[in-house]
Structures are given as C-alpha cells and as structure tokens.
Design a protein around this motif. Structure first.
Motif, PDB file in Angstrom:
ATOM      1  N   UNK A 220       0.790  -1.240   0.000  1.00 29.42           N
ATOM      2  CA  UNK A 220       0.000   0.000   0.000  1.00 29.42           C
ATOM      3  C   UNK A 220       0.820   1.286   0.000  1.00 29.42           C
ATOM      4  N   UNK A 221       2.100   1.207   0.367  1.00 35.48           N
ATOM      5  CA  UNK A 221       2.928   2.419   0.391  1.00 35.48           C
ATOM      6  C   UNK A 221       3.849   2.502  -0.823  1.00 35.48           C
ATOM      7  N   UNK A 222       4.622   1.448  -1.054  1.00 40.94           N
ATOM      8  CA  UNK A 222       5.582   1.474  -2.167  1.00 40.94           C
ATOM      9  C   UNK A 222       4.933   1.139  -3.500  1.00 40.94           C
ATOM     10  N   UNK A 223       3.770   0.480  -3.463  1.00 41.55           N
ATOM     11  CA  UNK A 223       3.051   0.001  -4.647  1.00 41.55           C
ATOM     12  C   UNK A 223       3.818  -1.091  -5.397  1.00 41.55           C
ATOM     13  N   UNK A 224       4.853  -1.636  -4.763  1.00 45.20           N
ATOM     14  CA  UNK A 224       5.563  -2.757  -5.365  1.00 45.20           C
ATOM     15  C   UNK A 224       4.701  -4.016  -5.293  1.00 45.20           C
ATOM     16  N   UNK A 225       4.850  -4.891  -6.291  1.00 41.59           N
ATOM     17  CA  UNK A 225       4.104  -6.144  -6.321  1.00 41.59           C
ATOM     18  C   UNK A 225       5.009  -7.275  -5.832  1.00 41.59           C
ATOM     19  N   UNK A 226       4.551  -7.990  -4.813  1.00 37.39           N
ATOM     20  CA  UNK A 226       5.335  -9.074  -4.232  1.00 37.39           C
ATOM     21  C   UNK A 226       4.660 -10.412  -4.545  1.00 37.39           C
ATOM     22  N   UNK A 227       5.409 -11.298  -5.171  1.00 44.17           N
ATOM     23  CA  UNK A 227       4.884 -12.586  -5.611  1.00 44.17           C
ATOM     24  C   UNK A 227       4.624 -13.498  -4.420  1.00 44.17           C
ATOM     25  N   UNK A 228       3.429 -14.067  -4.375  1.00 45.06           N
ATOM     26  CA  UNK A 228       3.032 -14.980  -3.306  1.00 45.06           C
ATOM     27  C   UNK A 228       2.911 -16.377  -3.908  1.00 45.06           C
ATOM     28  N   UNK A 229       3.997 -17.113  -3.871  1.00 46.63           N
ATOM     29  CA  UNK A 229       4.064 -18.406  -4.550  1.00 46.63           C
ATOM     30  C   UNK A 229       3.074 -19.408  -3.977  1.00 46.63           C
ATOM     31  N   UNK A 230       2.961 -19.439  -2.656  1.00 48.50           N
ATOM     32  CA  UNK A 230       2.050 -20.358  -1.981  1.00 48.50           C
ATOM     33  C   UNK A 230       1.720 -19.779  -0.606  1.00 48.50           C
ATOM     34  N   UNK A 231       0.996 -20.532   0.201  1.00 49.23           N
ATOM     35  CA  UNK A 231       0.583 -20.020   1.501  1.00 49.23           C
ATOM     36  C   UNK A 231       1.748 -19.673   2.410  1.00 49.23           C
ATOM     37  N   UNK A 232       2.729 -20.564   2.493  1.00 52.91           N
ATOM     38  CA  UNK A 232       3.871 -20.313   3.371  1.00 52.91           C
ATOM     39  C   UNK A 232       4.671 -19.096   2.909  1.00 52.91           C
ATOM     40  N   UNK A 233       4.839 -18.963   1.594  1.00 49.10           N
ATOM     41  CA  UNK A 233       5.577 -17.814   1.070  1.00 49.10           C
ATOM     42  C   UNK A 233       4.782 -16.527   1.276  1.00 49.10           C
ATOM     43  N   UNK A 234       3.457 -16.617   1.129  1.00 46.20           N
ATOM     44  CA  UNK A 234       2.611 -15.448   1.368  1.00 46.20           C
ATOM     45  C   UNK A 234       2.731 -14.996   2.820  1.00 46.20           C
ATOM     46  N   UNK A 236       5.282 -15.472   4.805  1.00 44.43           N
ATOM     47  CA  UNK A 236       6.614 -14.900   5.015  1.00 44.43           C
ATOM     48  C   UNK A 236       6.717 -13.496   4.423  1.00 44.43           C
ATOM     49  N   UNK A 237       6.283 -13.358   3.172  1.00 46.84           N
ATOM     50  CA  UNK A 237       6.416 -12.075   2.476  1.00 46.84           C
ATOM     51  C   UNK A 237       5.566 -10.994   3.131  1.00 46.84           C
ATOM     52  N   UNK A 238       4.326 -11.337   3.458  1.00 48.01           N
ATOM     53  CA  UNK A 238       3.427 -10.322   3.992  1.00 48.01           C
ATOM     54  C   UNK A 238       3.851  -9.875   5.389  1.00 48.01           C
ATOM     55  N   UNK A 239       4.429 -10.776   6.175  1.00 46.27           N
ATOM     56  CA  UNK A 239       4.975 -10.370   7.472  1.00 46.27           C
ATOM     57  C   UNK A 239       6.225  -9.511   7.295  1.00 46.27           C
ATOM     58  N   UNK A 240       7.017  -9.842   6.281  1.00 46.89           N
ATOM     59  CA  UNK A 240       8.263  -9.115   6.046  1.00 46.89           C
ATOM     60  C   UNK A 240       8.008  -7.635   5.780  1.00 46.89           C
ATOM     61  N   UNK A 241       6.912  -7.337   5.085  1.00 48.06           N
ATOM     62  CA  UNK A 241       6.607  -5.955   4.722  1.00 48.06           C
ATOM     63  C   UNK A 241       5.481  -5.383   5.585  1.00 48.06           C
ATOM     64  N   UNK A 242       5.492  -5.742   6.843  1.00 48.72           N
ATOM     65  CA  UNK A 242       4.425  -5.338   7.758  1.00 48.72           C
ATOM     66  C   UNK A 242       4.776  -4.063   8.514  1.00 48.72           C
ATOM     67  N   UNK A 243       3.803  -3.604   9.290  1.00 46.90           N
ATOM     68  CA  UNK A 243       3.983  -2.471  10.193  1.00 46.90           C
ATOM     69  C   UNK A 243       3.736  -2.936  11.618  1.00 46.90           C
TER      70      UNK A 243
END
Length: 261
Positions: A220-234, A236-243
C-alpha cells in the motif's frame, strides 16, 4: 493517538511465537472460578476464547484488578470495568479459586454468561466499526502486534476490517478469499510501472486469472508487487513488509473472520 512505526527487520524474532491451542477453540470444558486476579501486561479483552473470529471488546491495562470467573484452554474468563470477556492466561496473575463447577459445554456456558462490552450492560452481538483515522493509515497493510506475540493481521481495503493471519494455510485462505482477478493486460501494465492501476489496487491481493492464478500483494505504500508463490511464502512475504502497531491502536480496527471460498 500512538504512532504506528515500521517493523520490518525484527519480524523474524516473532516467528513461531503465536499462541497455539492443540484442542481447537470451543472444545474444552469451562472450569468455574471465583476470586480476584491482576493483569501483568496490557491485554485485549475478547468476546470469545479464541484468536480466530473473536471480537476485541477493549484493552485491559497492566496492573488492573479483575474478577476471574472461569478458565478454558489457556483463557481466563474475567469481569472488569463492567465488562465480561476472555483474556490469555499468560497476561494475568490468578488469585481466584475453583468453585468445583465445570461446564462441559463451552457454548452452554457462553449462552448463560455472555460477553459484555465495557461501559454497557448489553451482551456482545455485533463487532465495533473501525476508527476512520486509523483505517486511513492502515488500510491494506499487514500489522504486527509488537506489544503481544507478533500476531499478524491483514486490513482488507474492501471490507475495512482486520483478519488474523495465523500461519501459511491461513495466508493461503486469504489469497483465495481476498484475491482480485486481473487481466494479463492490466498485470503487464502494472509490471511495467503503471502507477494509476497500482494506486487503485494498493493493499490488494491480485490474481493473474489468465496465468494459473498467480498471486501478488500490492504494497500500500511502495506500490511494489510481491509474488506470493504459496501459503507459506505469502505468510513470510506479507509479514516481512508489515507495520508494527500497539494493542490500543489495533483494537480500534474492527475484526472479522476470513470468509471461506
């Protein structure tokens, strides 16, 4: 209002620290208690003895004196400031005693002693609405409870409610439930830097429906698109870019259960 601060580099410290209940919610009997207790760390007061789908009624401050009236599966049933609800047992010192009564059915117990919101005498029936100011700052973000155990929450831009992201399977369910299909034309435009489309989809999970349903999270801030390969990767990625967010601020955002699709 407390400031929400970026929380990226320390997220790994919270992996694996989410509360676990082996028997599942609402399965164990409720043991009745009578007596007092004290809150050792500020904690959410919830309407149900479960992280998934429960409503936050308020925040009980550290040091508060409470009445402890029940226990089930790692949760204390308390009465405080006119309210009645559940808190995690690790946040309270229990000086109460068992009465000897055990409710075999959790639901029967709740029907008899329903949860009550602070400052009211009415049983809980509907969730709170989200604070508009807090929503404007968190819509589309993954939020981490830095004052608790690092629990992760996704604030869906459409429903404007937060959803508990417990683990990889839950993140996968979020991809299915909140994913928005986009055409390859729109995806190519976004990948090529079309900020107009990206801005319209900020904070959303998009699905390439014409290309095997590949999922991406639009930050929502950088507008970068992060690939979510599967549930575990989603997860990991979504926590990585959290607040990071305080318990009080998180409590001002309405909570809901992830819809099944």
């Amino acid at each position: 209002m407390k400031i929400i601060v970026p929380f990226i580099t320390l997220t790994a410290l919270f992996f694996g620290m989410l509360p676990a209940h082996a028997g599942g919610c609402y399965v164990d009997p409720v043991i009745e208690y009578s007596g007092s207790g004290s809150i050792t760390s500020a904690v959410f007061l919830r309407d149900e003895a479960c992280m998934d789908g429960s409503i936050v009624l308020g925040t009980v401050p550290s040091g508060a004196s409470v009445s402890i009236i029940g226990f089930t599966d790692g949760w204390y049933r308390i009465e405080w400031n006119g309210a009645r609800g559940w808190i995690g047992m690790q946040f309270a010192k229990n000086d109460a005693s068992k009465t000897g009564k055990i409710w075999a059915s959790y639901r029967e117990y709740m029907d008899t002693l329903p949860s009550i919101k602070p400052g009211t005498s009415s049983p809980v029936s509907t969730p709170y609405t989200s604070d508009p100011t807090m929503l404007s700052r968190t819509r589309g973000y993954i939020l981490l409870q830095v004052q608790s155990h690092g629990e992760a929450w996704y604030v869906d831009p459409v429903t404007e409610k937060r959803y508990y992201m417990k683990d990889g399977p839950t993140a996968y369910q979020m991809m299915r439930s909140f994913g928005l299909g986009v055409s390859e034309k729109d995806y190519a435009a976004m990948a090529g830097g079309n900020w107009t489309i990206k801005n319209r989809l900020r904070g959303r999970i998009i699905l390439r429906v014409q290309e095997h349903g590949e999922a991406y999270y639009v930050h929502p801030h950088t507008l970068e698109m992060h690939y979510l390969k599967n549930g575990d990767e989603a997860y990991r990625v979504m926590r990585l870019y959290s607040l990071g967010i305080t318990n009080a601020d998180l409590g001002s955002i309405a909570e809901a259960t992830i819809p099944l699709k």
